[in-house]
Write a protein that holds these residues in place. Sequence first.
Motif, PDB file in Angstrom:
ATOM      1  N   THR A   1      -8.224   5.125  -5.871  1.00 56.93           N
ATOM      2  CA  THR A   1      -8.181   5.233  -4.407  1.00 56.93           C
ATOM      3  C   THR A   1      -9.049   4.130  -3.811  1.00 56.93           C
ATOM      4  N   CYS A   2      -8.753   3.847  -2.564  1.00 53.16           N
ATOM      5  CA  CYS A   2      -9.513   2.825  -1.866  1.00 53.16           C
ATOM      6  C   CYS A   2      -9.634   3.336  -0.428  1.00 53.16           C
ATOM      7  N   ASP A   3     -10.833   3.426   0.110  1.00 50.43           N
ATOM      8  CA  ASP A   3     -10.917   3.968   1.469  1.00 50.43           C
ATOM      9  C   ASP A   3     -11.772   3.101   2.376  1.00 50.43           C
ATOM     10  N   VAL A   4     -11.464   3.209   3.646  1.00 50.44           N
ATOM     11  CA  VAL A   4     -12.156   2.383   4.620  1.00 50.44           C
ATOM     12  C   VAL A   4     -12.607   3.276   5.785  1.00 50.44           C
ATOM     13  N   GLU A   5     -13.799   2.972   6.299  1.00 50.77           N
ATOM     14  CA  GLU A   5     -14.336   3.777   7.398  1.00 50.77           C
ATOM     15  C   GLU A   5     -13.597   3.454   8.697  1.00 50.77           C
ATOM     16  N   LEU A   6     -13.344   4.470   9.486  1.00 53.73           N
ATOM     17  CA  LEU A   6     -12.646   4.233  10.755  1.00 53.73           C
ATOM     18  C   LEU A   6     -13.600   4.531  11.929  1.00 53.73           C
ATOM     19  N   PRO A   7     -13.478   3.791  13.016  1.00 50.40           N
ATOM     20  CA  PRO A   7     -14.319   4.101  14.179  1.00 50.40           C
ATOM     21  C   PRO A   7     -13.906   5.455  14.781  1.00 50.40           C
ATOM     22  N   PRO A   8     -14.802   6.131  15.492  1.00 46.84           N
ATOM     23  CA  PRO A   8     -14.465   7.445  16.041  1.00 46.84           C
ATOM     24  C   PRO A   8     -13.370   7.364  17.106  1.00 46.84           C
ATOM     25  N   PHE A   9     -12.755   8.479  17.339  1.00 43.85           N
ATOM     26  CA  PHE A   9     -11.754   8.699  18.413  1.00 43.85           C
ATOM     27  C   PHE A   9     -10.516   7.806  18.314  1.00 43.85           C
ATOM     28  N   LEU A  10     -10.141   7.416  17.073  1.00 41.74           N
ATOM     29  CA  LEU A  10      -8.894   6.640  16.942  1.00 41.74           C
ATOM     30  C   LEU A  10      -7.708   7.595  17.082  1.00 41.74           C
ATOM     31  N   PRO A  11      -6.689   7.218  17.865  1.00 44.91           N
ATOM     32  CA  PRO A  11      -5.529   8.116  17.964  1.00 44.91           C
ATOM     33  C   PRO A  11      -4.739   8.139  16.652  1.00 44.91           C
ATOM     34  N   LYS A  12      -3.943   9.183  16.510  1.00 45.64           N
ATOM     35  CA  LYS A  12      -3.054   9.297  15.340  1.00 45.64           C
ATOM     36  C   LYS A  12      -2.092   8.102  15.329  1.00 45.64           C
ATOM     37  N   GLY A  13      -1.793   7.578  14.182  1.00 47.52           N
ATOM     38  CA  GLY A  13      -0.858   6.451  14.098  1.00 47.52           C
ATOM     39  C   GLY A  13      -1.513   5.096  14.305  1.00 47.52           C
ATOM     40  N   SER A  14      -2.862   5.057  14.332  1.00 41.77           N
ATOM     41  CA  SER A  14      -3.539   3.756  14.470  1.00 41.77           C
ATOM     42  C   SER A  14      -3.273   2.910  13.235  1.00 41.77           C
ATOM     43  N   PRO A  15      -3.029   1.592  13.427  1.00 41.95           N
ATOM     44  CA  PRO A  15      -2.590   0.772  12.272  1.00 41.95           C
ATOM     45  C   PRO A  15      -3.683   0.546  11.217  1.00 41.95           C
ATOM     46  N   VAL A  16      -3.256   0.692   9.972  1.00 43.87           N
ATOM     47  CA  VAL A  16      -4.111   0.381   8.810  1.00 43.87           C
ATOM     48  C   VAL A  16      -3.328  -0.646   7.998  1.00 43.87           C
ATOM     49  N   GLU A  17      -3.975  -1.774   7.695  1.00 42.23           N
ATOM     50  CA  GLU A  17      -3.280  -2.812   6.913  1.00 42.23           C
ATOM     51  C   GLU A  17      -3.581  -2.613   5.430  1.00 42.23           C
ATOM     52  N   LEU A  18      -2.530  -2.706   4.635  1.00 37.91           N
ATOM     53  CA  LEU A  18      -2.707  -2.517   3.190  1.00 37.91           C
ATOM     54  C   LEU A  18      -2.112  -3.718   2.451  1.00 37.91           C
ATOM     55  N   VAL A  19      -2.923  -4.320   1.563  1.00 31.37           N
ATOM     56  CA  VAL A  19      -2.437  -5.476   0.790  1.00 31.37           C
ATOM     57  C   VAL A  19      -2.580  -5.166  -0.699  1.00 31.37           C
ATOM     58  N   TYR A  20      -1.498  -5.357  -1.461  1.00 26.14           N
ATOM     59  CA  TYR A  20      -1.533  -5.233  -2.924  1.00 26.14           C
ATOM     60  C   TYR A  20      -1.350  -6.635  -3.496  1.00 26.14           C
ATOM     61  N   GLU A  21      -2.226  -7.007  -4.407  1.00 21.09           N
ATOM     62  CA  GLU A  21      -2.037  -8.293  -5.100  1.00 21.09           C
ATOM     63  C   GLU A  21      -2.119  -8.041  -6.590  1.00 21.09           C
ATOM     64  N   TYR A  22      -1.042  -8.335  -7.294  1.00 19.43           N
ATOM     65  CA  TYR A  22      -1.022  -8.115  -8.746  1.00 19.43           C
ATOM     66  C   TYR A  22      -1.024  -9.488  -9.397  1.00 19.43           C
ATOM     67  N   ASN A  23      -2.096  -9.827 -10.114  1.00 21.67           N
ATOM     68  CA  ASN A  23      -2.183 -11.202 -10.620  1.00 21.67           C
ATOM     69  C   ASN A  23      -1.752 -11.332 -12.084  1.00 21.67           C
ATOM     70  N   GLU A  24      -1.768 -12.600 -12.590  1.00 21.24           N
ATOM     71  CA  GLU A  24      -1.267 -12.867 -13.951  1.00 21.24           C
ATOM     72  C   GLU A  24      -2.014 -12.088 -15.029  1.00 21.24           C
ATOM     73  N   ASN A  25      -3.282 -11.793 -14.774  1.00 19.65           N
ATOM     74  CA  ASN A  25      -4.048 -11.061 -15.791  1.00 19.65           C
ATOM     75  C   ASN A  25      -3.870  -9.560 -15.664  1.00 19.65           C
TER      76      ASN A  25
END
Length: 520
Positions: free
Chosen positions: A454-478
């Motif tokens: 899992t990977c989690d990030v802190e969110l500022p208070p009072f964010l409405p539902k559906g606020s955007p979260v960016e997710l990046v997956y990088e799978y490298n040669e190793n």
Amino acid sequence: MSQRKAIGIDLGTTFSAVAHIDSYGKPQIIPNSENERITPSVILFDGSNAIVGTLAKTNSVAEPERIVDFVKREMGKPKEQFQRAFEDKVYSAEELSALILRKLKTDAEKFLRCPVTDAVITVPAYFNDAERTATITAGQLAGLNVLQIINEPTAAAVAYGLDKLDQDQTVFVFDLGGGTFDVTIMRIEGHKITMLATNGDHRLGGKDWDDVIVNFVAEEFDRAHGENPLLDLQSYQDLQSRALAAKLQLSSRPRTALVHSYNGKSVKVELTREDFEKRTRHLIEKCKTICEMVMQEAKLKWSELNKVLLVGGMTRMPMVREMIAQLSPVPLATDVNPDEAVAVGATIQAILLMLQEEEKSGAKTLPEDTRQQFSSREGALMQVTNITSHTLGVVLWDDRELEEYVFPMINKMSAIPATAKNYFGTANANMPRAVVRIVEGESSLPGECVSLGTCDVELPPFLPKGSPVELVYEYNENQILEVAVQACGNETKISIERNTGLAPHEVARAKEGLATLSVS
Ligand code: AMP
């Protein structure tokens, strides 16, 4: 630095082959100590001896309890799922494969009269991470420095010299061996190979054609004498080798005859190529259907192919060549021996890799004449693109169905390195953290996938539902997956290391365990 000697190994399901580059810079197959160009991938356990090859194969019917064959099908399985015990010792698939590799290495050393240090080993294009890792481990256990694991169709393309050509091309590799059938479509562009599609039947091969002859002769015997000659092991084994010989003959002759004797009685059966082809039509139809499926997967028309490469001993059969010729207007490439192409390609790749290493380190480890022969191919090193074997996804919340589901970020069979970026909305209002659950698997149900972390990030208070979260997956040669989550300026990154084989101390321990066995 001491000199190194590299070989290319086609570690097959039924047969394996080894090649090296001779002092004239030519790839050559190395015969085994029985003077055969291919070695059956069969092990016979005999006390503290492991006998690999034809001798083991000839005993496979008479002493099945002491025989291991088709190990390749078990590669990548943990010991809990596959193991074989002999003389109070339990062997994993890697260890059994290591015994085959040890025989190949030892015989090569005898023939070459020098130690073999390095190898490129080939694997089917569909092999996943675990199966590839197990192959590397097997090589290490056999005392080899595994320079690279490359796909069998890639090796075939190198053997046919396609890596030297300047024009881009689309290649169809048809590989029908003793026990497996694989079709792969590749795109070669500027020494870079990309796999467009791959398919196959891993239970279809030369043995099925042999079995048709075995059953035909057994029926004739039964008709003549009212007895089934297959119930007796010795008779069954005899008939199997006669059937194989008849099949080989029918590749060059229009007819053949088989005599089979059992229990003091015998039958003579005549078989024409035409009749044999009729009796095995269902098998060739299976191959044809798979060829058509893979073309559909690659979204290609037959006229768009530039080359068709034939790999595997069974492609010598006229009916196989005719079937392909009917499908594809491209002339068949036949200048390389089909059951040697993969090992030959692997050894060329091994030398090119070692040249590249020399250039980087400045240390000269290759014989001077080999370096000279290959330096003209400098820069022609085929870049091997590995693929992801499973889909890497993220667990999300479905608001309509009120349940969790898996969203695929990097799809199965994507070329590595692979990157994917997506935006998701927070599941609820005022969430303190956005927690991303990373999974691997093909199902949309999280419970059916393997959790990677899992990977989690802190969110500022009072964010409405559906606020955007960016997710990046990088799978490298190793084979390291890096996941980054970002929301409202906060970012967290984690690395998930995939299993890439045994640690050196683990290899050393397993090697010690195998050292008590002598391999011949
Ligand atoms: P491979 O696994 O690629 O070595 O393929 C071995 C299979 O090819 C076995 O089933 C052999 O009987 C078969 N084979 C080899 N040579 C011929 C030939 N000339 N005609 C028909 N089948 C062959």
